[in-house]
Design a protein around this motif. Structure first.
Motif, PDB file in Angstrom:
ATOM      1  N   VAL A 197       0.841  -1.198   0.000  1.00 31.64           N
ATOM      2  CA  VAL A 197       0.000   0.000   0.000  1.00 31.64           C
ATOM      3  C   VAL A 197       0.878   1.251   0.000  1.00 31.64           C
ATOM      4  CG1 VAL A 197      -1.801   1.286   1.227  1.00 31.64           C
ATOM      5  CG2 VAL A 197      -1.733  -1.217   1.386  1.00 31.64           C
ATOM      6  N   GLY A 198       0.624   2.165  -0.919  1.00 26.74           N
ATOM      7  CA  GLY A 198       1.292   3.467  -0.907  1.00 26.74           C
ATOM      8  C   GLY A 198       0.308   4.550  -0.524  1.00 26.74           C
ATOM      9  N   VAL A 199       0.742   5.472   0.334  1.00 30.92           N
ATOM     10  CA  VAL A 199      -0.136   6.582   0.743  1.00 30.92           C
ATOM     11  C   VAL A 199       0.586   7.907   0.508  1.00 30.92           C
ATOM     12  CG1 VAL A 199      -1.273   5.164   2.495  1.00 30.92           C
ATOM     13  CG2 VAL A 199       0.636   6.625   3.156  1.00 30.92           C
ATOM     14  N   PRO A 200      -0.186   8.979   0.234  1.00 33.81           N
ATOM     15  CA  PRO A 200       0.448  10.269  -0.101  1.00 33.81           C
ATOM     16  C   PRO A 200       0.851  11.073   1.126  1.00 33.81           C
ATOM     17  CG  PRO A 200      -1.917  10.458  -0.354  1.00 33.81           C
ATOM     18  CD  PRO A 200      -1.650   9.032   0.076  1.00 33.81           C
ATOM     19  N   GLY A 201       1.768  10.518   1.929  1.00 36.67           N
ATOM     20  CA  GLY A 201       2.238  11.239   3.108  1.00 36.67           C
ATOM     21  C   GLY A 201       3.303  10.437   3.819  1.00 36.67           C
ATOM     22  N   PRO A 202       3.916  11.022   4.868  1.00 37.99           N
ATOM     23  CA  PRO A 202       4.967  10.313   5.606  1.00 37.99           C
ATOM     24  C   PRO A 202       4.419   9.052   6.286  1.00 37.99           C
ATOM     25  CG  PRO A 202       4.848  12.628   6.278  1.00 37.99           C
ATOM     26  CD  PRO A 202       3.653  12.357   5.424  1.00 37.99           C
ATOM     27  N   VAL A 203       5.240   8.018   6.310  1.00 42.18           N
ATOM     28  CA  VAL A 203       4.827   6.723   6.862  1.00 42.18           C
ATOM     29  C   VAL A 203       5.912   6.216   7.799  1.00 42.18           C
ATOM     30  CG1 VAL A 203       4.559   4.288   6.236  1.00 42.18           C
ATOM     31  CG2 VAL A 203       3.406   6.044   4.886  1.00 42.18           C
ATOM     32  N   SER A 204       5.514   5.648   8.922  1.00 44.59           N
ATOM     33  CA  SER A 204       6.459   4.856   9.691  1.00 44.59           C
ATOM     34  C   SER A 204       6.464   3.472   9.072  1.00 44.59           C
ATOM     35  CB  SER A 204       6.057   4.771  11.166  1.00 44.59           C
ATOM     36  OG  SER A 204       6.804   3.728  11.768  1.00 44.59           O
ATOM     37  N   PHE A 205       7.506   3.192   8.303  1.00 42.25           N
ATOM     38  CA  PHE A 205       7.584   1.929   7.570  1.00 42.25           C
ATOM     39  C   PHE A 205       7.589   0.765   8.555  1.00 42.25           C
ATOM     40  CE2 PHE A 205      10.045  -1.325   5.194  1.00 42.25           C
ATOM     41  CZ  PHE A 205       9.239  -1.415   4.073  1.00 42.25           C
ATOM     42  N   ARG A 206       8.255   0.962   9.675  1.00 45.20           N
ATOM     43  CA  ARG A 206       8.364  -0.097  10.684  1.00 45.20           C
ATOM     44  C   ARG A 206       6.990  -0.434  11.277  1.00 45.20           C
ATOM     45  NH1 ARG A 206      11.147   1.989  15.691  1.00 45.20           N
ATOM     46  NH2 ARG A 206       8.966   2.440  16.071  1.00 45.20           N
ATOM     47  N   ASP A 207       6.200   0.618  11.554  1.00 42.42           N
ATOM     48  CA  ASP A 207       4.922   0.389  12.220  1.00 42.42           C
ATOM     49  C   ASP A 207       3.758   0.214  11.256  1.00 42.42           C
ATOM     50  OD1 ASP A 207       6.370   0.730  14.531  1.00 42.42           O
ATOM     51  OD2 ASP A 207       5.813   2.841  14.771  1.00 42.42           O
ATOM     52  N   GLY A 208       3.966   0.546   9.978  1.00 44.93           N
ATOM     53  CA  GLY A 208       2.892   0.391   9.002  1.00 44.93           C
ATOM     54  C   GLY A 208       1.753   1.376   9.189  1.00 44.93           C
TER      55      GLY A 208
END
Lengths: 395, 395
Positions: free
Chosen positions: A141-152
């Protein structure tokens, strides 16, 4: 620190080879993976039992006994979800990342995570009912904003009210019973472009997305670089003009306040109203709100103001990229996102600024090119990410 | 791409442990390296035979049989060479990177590679004659300009006439019969600071050197990031003012043309002559050319113009760093180089710009601090690099 080599375990390399190249004989796999024949056979047997890999007939003879082809198991399916500010793209792919179902529709990300993810799940359910797949092996899933990759989870995403720390990964994993990976939209576009686009196999490159906002996906040493807090590449809020307009982030003169989908629409409207651009004035009278597309069309017709708007924007972006080239010394820059449709006028300005302003050593062999995958970069990258997380389950 | 772990081979980790922690028992080494006892004993035996490691008496009992301590072989010696624009620093260290001889002297890098390296070799010969070492195991050299790390040569270094592509590594290797590694001065300072300074064990940080020029050492994922052509981190030539002064590189308004040792001396002279700064005017009358030290002293005495010069410079550097923080999202920024002596006025301005201008998510836990090793960062890093290349020979 001085010299290191990183090698994925054999099962991962095996699955990636079958994903990227299709059926391969056991003999060739043993050669390519530099494994002994017994070791390869044991590995394949294990992956067949786990339904990651299947027999695929006999290979052409290489002189001796004919070797059996193996391929990714036909039951493997991944879901790729690319959420934009105003769109949902969902694809289901087979193990080889070939699209077997695709849905695109308009949607406002501000409707919030429950409504948006509900709609994503409806689309995926429809594909299952239609017999496209039995079950999913992983979801990207890609979202248009910052993501904590570790926490999803998204983290303080400026244009996504209601999404802050919403458990996107957890919800999708629970709903579909398979691992899910969530990343920033620019990162997945960069991953897509490296897998199947202009940056194929390039290890160090920057993917610049110019759309509603501006962001940068960073690949270093062949991997996505996310930074300490997962927000590396947030270049839209670099200040380029201390006397510039206020940005949605509250600061003054940010790059994306000066040039982005939103900024360009604002400047186009002003140029239409002031009469500076006859082409834009005409389009405004026609009704629909002005967008980047109108500016691109105006420029194609030779409207001087439209050309000027694009050149000024390209110059702004180019000056920021020149600084980033001096800093990161990448081997390629890829320009993507909706405003890449502004095409070669934009590209020429960006190139001019980068080549003029960066260290000569860093630009000697530096291509600055347009995305090859265009609007499909995001879903492609989401599918690649999904395949990684699925293959890692095969350990 | 999705998740990878990189682990150095056991012999490297063993040698690094002994380098950083001193004598360790075989039992503890087996535990720390997660090796079986026989595997560890075989590894140690091999390294003892190759004279990398030596016995060092018995360890305190852990209940059972007492285990023998091992340590790095006392014959191990590294040379660390830090060449500056106007100085030579040479140190000889033992295997634990403890300094056993140190020489510092003024020298003009523009004298060219033959004269400078001849003098370095004289200093190293002196140390050998004095009985400091028998032979060197590796040499680390830092130079004040871009380097092809792979080839061991400077590449188009702006302030080093005559050094372009001069075979520094080859010459030193031939002279001393040991491997040599050549790197940019800022990279070795960053390596030094990570080994024994304020960035100890920090994996993602930027080391900003503000001296005669301005440069940046980049550590990502625990390793030096050098970029495609080895010139990553060349931030001194990022344009910060299109109306600014011309830079030595030929462009207009580069960061280091506005604020660096050279720029500050120029501005100090102007302030002294115009009478804007009584403190600087007085120092100018005293004779010697004005330097950053004079501005620092003037500021300490409360001279408003001196304070203002430092604040303007800090603000310039801070605005570039804010952009780099948005891009790279590091977990620490270290300020070093000669102008770090401008101290807390400079640091406060840099911090203010970074914290005000970068993405809040990226600055939430971002320390911006002064170098701990100061002028010794370079030689420390050169010794660390030398130890790496020496230890790799033990494979």
């Amino acid at each position: 620190m001085y010299v290191r080599t990183t090698v994925d375990p054999p099962y991962l390399r095996l699955l990636q080879l079958l994903r990227d190249e299709g059926p391969i004989s056991r003999a060739e796999l043993a050669d390519r993976l530099e494994l002994t024949r017994p070791r390869l056979l044991a590995e394949v047997e294990r992956l067949v039992a786990a339904e990651y890999v299947a027999e695929a007939g006999m290979a052409a003879s290489r002189g001796g006994r004919r070797s059996t082809l193996v391929e990714l198991h036909p039951r493997l399916h991944f879901a790729a979800v690319d959420l934009g500010a105003s769109s949902i793209d969902v694809e289901v792919t087979n193990g080889r990342l070939e699209t077997v179902a695709a849905y695109t529709e308009a949607a406002d990300i501000r409707s919030g995570p429950k409504a948006i993810l509900h709609r994503v799940n409806e689309l995926l359910a429809k594909a299952r009912v239609d017999g496209v797949y039995d079950r999913l092996d992983a979801i990207g899933v890609g979202v248009p904003g910052p993501v904590s990759f570790r926490d999803g989870v998204p983290v303080s995403p400026p244009i996504m009210p209601g999404w802050d720390r919403f458990p996107v990964r957890e919800l999708m994993t629970r709903e579909h019973g398979c691992p899910t990976v969530v990343d920033n939209d620019v990162n997945i576009m960069a991953i897509g472009e490296r897998h199947g686009g202009v940056a194929h196999s390039v290890d160090d490159f920057l993917f610049i997305k110019i759309g509603t906002g501006i962001g940068c996906g960073i690949h270093l040493n062949g991997e996505v670089y996310r930074g300490t807090d997962g927000c590396a590449g947030d270049i839209g809020h670099i200040q380029v003009d201390p006397q510039g307009p206020m940005c949605s982030c509250g600061n003054i003169g940010c790059l994306e306040a000066l040039f982005s989908g939103v900024g360009l629409a604002r400047d186009a409207l002003a140029a239409a109203r002031s009469g500076a651009s006859p082409s834009l004035a005409e389009r405004l009278t026609a009704g629909a709100p002005l967008t980047a597309r109108d500016v691109a069309d105006g420029a194609a017709e030779g409207d001087v103001t439209c050309i000027q708007l694009i050149r000024e924007g390209g110059s702004r972006i180019g000056s920021v990229l020149a600084a980033l080239v001096s800093f990161a010394n990448p081997s390629m820059i890829v320009i993507g996102g909706g405003l890449a449709q502004l095409g070669h006028i934009l590209l020429a300005e960006i190139r001019s600024a980068v080549y003029r302003r960066s260290l000569p050593l860093a630009t000697g062999n530096l291509p600055v090119v347009l995305s090859e995958l265009g609007p499909r970069a995001g879903v492609t990258g989401a599918a690649v990410l999904a395949s990684h997380v699925a293959f890692e389950q095969a350990s």
